[in-house]
Scaffold this active site. Structure first.
Site, PDB file in Angstrom:
ATOM      1  N   LYS A  94       0.841  -1.200   0.000  1.00 14.17           N
ATOM      2  CA  LYS A  94       0.000   0.000   0.000  1.00 14.17           C
ATOM      3  C   LYS A  94       0.879   1.254   0.000  1.00 14.17           C
ATOM      4  O   LYS A  94       0.613   2.224  -0.721  1.00 14.17           O
ATOM      5  CB  LYS A  94      -0.936  -0.009   1.215  1.00 14.17           C
ATOM      6  CG  LYS A  94      -2.062  -1.028   1.087  1.00 14.17           C
ATOM      7  CD  LYS A  94      -2.802  -1.309   2.394  1.00 14.17           C
ATOM      8  CE  LYS A  94      -3.804  -2.437   2.188  1.00 14.17           C
ATOM      9  NZ  LYS A  94      -4.499  -2.874   3.402  1.00 14.17           N
TER      10      LYS A  94
ATOM     11  N   GLN B 266      -4.630  -1.605   9.720  1.00 18.31           N
ATOM     12  CA  GLN B 266      -4.579  -2.915   9.070  1.00 18.31           C
ATOM     13  C   GLN B 266      -5.234  -3.972   9.959  1.00 18.31           C
ATOM     14  O   GLN B 266      -4.910  -4.095  11.141  1.00 18.31           O
ATOM     15  CB  GLN B 266      -3.116  -3.289   8.752  1.00 18.31           C
ATOM     16  CG  GLN B 266      -2.953  -4.566   7.963  1.00 18.31           C
ATOM     17  CD  GLN B 266      -3.542  -4.505   6.542  1.00 18.31           C
ATOM     18  OE1 GLN B 266      -3.573  -3.449   5.920  1.00 18.31           O
ATOM     19  NE2 GLN B 266      -4.029  -5.624   6.059  1.00 18.31           N
TER      20      GLN B 266
ATOM     21  N   ASP C 150     -11.080   3.135   4.217  1.00 13.35           N
ATOM     22  CA  ASP C 150     -11.395   1.704   4.145  1.00 13.35           C
ATOM     23  C   ASP C 150     -12.910   1.470   4.039  1.00 13.35           C
ATOM     24  O   ASP C 150     -13.348   0.383   3.674  1.00 13.35           O
ATOM     25  CB  ASP C 150     -10.920   0.998   5.430  1.00 13.35           C
ATOM     26  CG  ASP C 150      -9.674   0.162   5.216  1.00 13.35           C
ATOM     27  OD1 ASP C 150      -9.487  -0.341   4.099  1.00 13.35           O
ATOM     28  OD2 ASP C 150      -8.913   0.005   6.182  1.00 13.35           O
TER      29      ASP C 150
END
Ligand code: GUN
Length: 308
Positions: free
Chosen positions: A53, A97, A120
């Site tokens: 990422k 994460q 997200d």
């Protein structure tokens, strides 16, 4: 029949070139899109996702920063980092994460993320807005799959779609988006999971079959209809002494057998994975654009006050 390979990597490269150009435009106006990542613990898969990422951000010309905490970090320590990201104007997107080492903390941590920076799309407000079909950040893997279908000319309108896997990250949001009355939706969706009786009975009905179970070989050739489209979301590591890393990645679908039977299929790697990261860049850019627009509006108000 040999399947058309749905090349997520190529679609992702094309979209990332578009995002890079749009990022350069925004930077010319003085705003650099920024993503902040929090990694707790040292799960090897999570470490490699986070590295990918950050590399993608750098390639797109975006700023990224990472905070790492040990697996023993308390909820308070994690929330303090999230709050710091919330308050930092250089940060437009926040990514914690998952999974966290203590999965029981996840909902509290996600709820602490400022919804304006929730790239997200996991915050309850984002999930609720998505469910209602209102503008919001869409979760990256489902959103990436919708783009693979769209850019490959695969229509969901009226299609029978079967999703295998009911995670909050992939299966449930994807089932919801595909069933909405929208450009990417209008499908008749069946959501299967570990308690589904006779899974094959359902998967054999699918025009579009999406495997997001998180288990290798969940979908075998006998379970797919000839001519179907298969999207494989799985990323499973299997030991491989011939590979440099000592393992290779396989999906949830028995790829070699299934590709002989279906019309189109995503490979693993090189299918859904690159699109997930691309949609993260997409959301981070969008968040930065909104922040720039808010800043411009408040500047305009300031001018007006100064003149009056
Ligand atoms: N873990 C697996 N997929 C994801 C994702 O899309 N976002 C985050 N934050 N964690 C993940």
């Amino acid at each position: 029949m040999t399947a058309k390979i749905l090349d997520g990597k190529a679609i992702a490269q094309q979209m990332r070139a578009e995002l890079k150009a749009a990022t350069a435009q925004l930077k010319a106006q003085g705003v650099t899109p920024g993503l902040a990542v929090l990694l707790v613990g040292d799960n090897p898969a999570s470490r490699s996702y986070v590295a990918a990422k950050e590399k993608a951000c750098a390639e797109a010309g975006m700023h990224s920063e990472e905070v790492r905490l040990p697996a023993t970090a308390t909820q308070e320590q994690i929330l303090a980092v999230v709050q710091r990201f919330n308050l930092d104007p250089r940060v437009h997107g926040i990514l914690v994460q998952l999974p966290l080492p203590d999965t029981a903390m996840e909902q509290a941590v996600i709820a602490m993320i400022d919804p304006a920076k929730d790239v997200d799309g996991f915050h309850p407000l984002s999930v609720g807005r998505m469910m209602l079909g209102l503008p919001t950040f869409l979760p990256c893997t489902p959103h990436g799959i919708l783009h693979i279908l769209k850019r490959s000319g695969i229509r969901t309108d009226g299609a029978q779609v079967v999703v295998v896997g009911r995670s909050n990250i992939v299966g449930r949001p994807l089932a919801n988006l595909l069933s909405q009355k929208s450009e990417f939706g209008n499908a008749t969706v069946t959501l299967c999971h570990t308690r589904t009786r006779d899974l094959a009975k359902h998967t054999l009905q699918a025009d579009i079959l999406i495997a997001a179970a998180g288990r290798a070989c969940t979908i075998t050739a006998e379970m797919v209809r000839a001519g179907a489209v298969v999207i494989d979301v799985g990323v499973n590591r299997v030991p491989d002494a011939t590979a440099k890393a000592g393992y290779r990645l396989i999906g949830d679908v028995d790829y070699d057998a299934v590709k002989e039977k279906v019309a189109a299929i995503t490979p693993v790697p090189g299918g859904v994975g690159p699109m997930t990261i691309t949609m993260l860049l997409f959301n981070t850019l969008e968040s930065a654009r909104r922040a720039a627009a808010r800043h411009a509006a408040s500047g305009a108000r300031g001018d007006w006050l100064a003149r009056s």
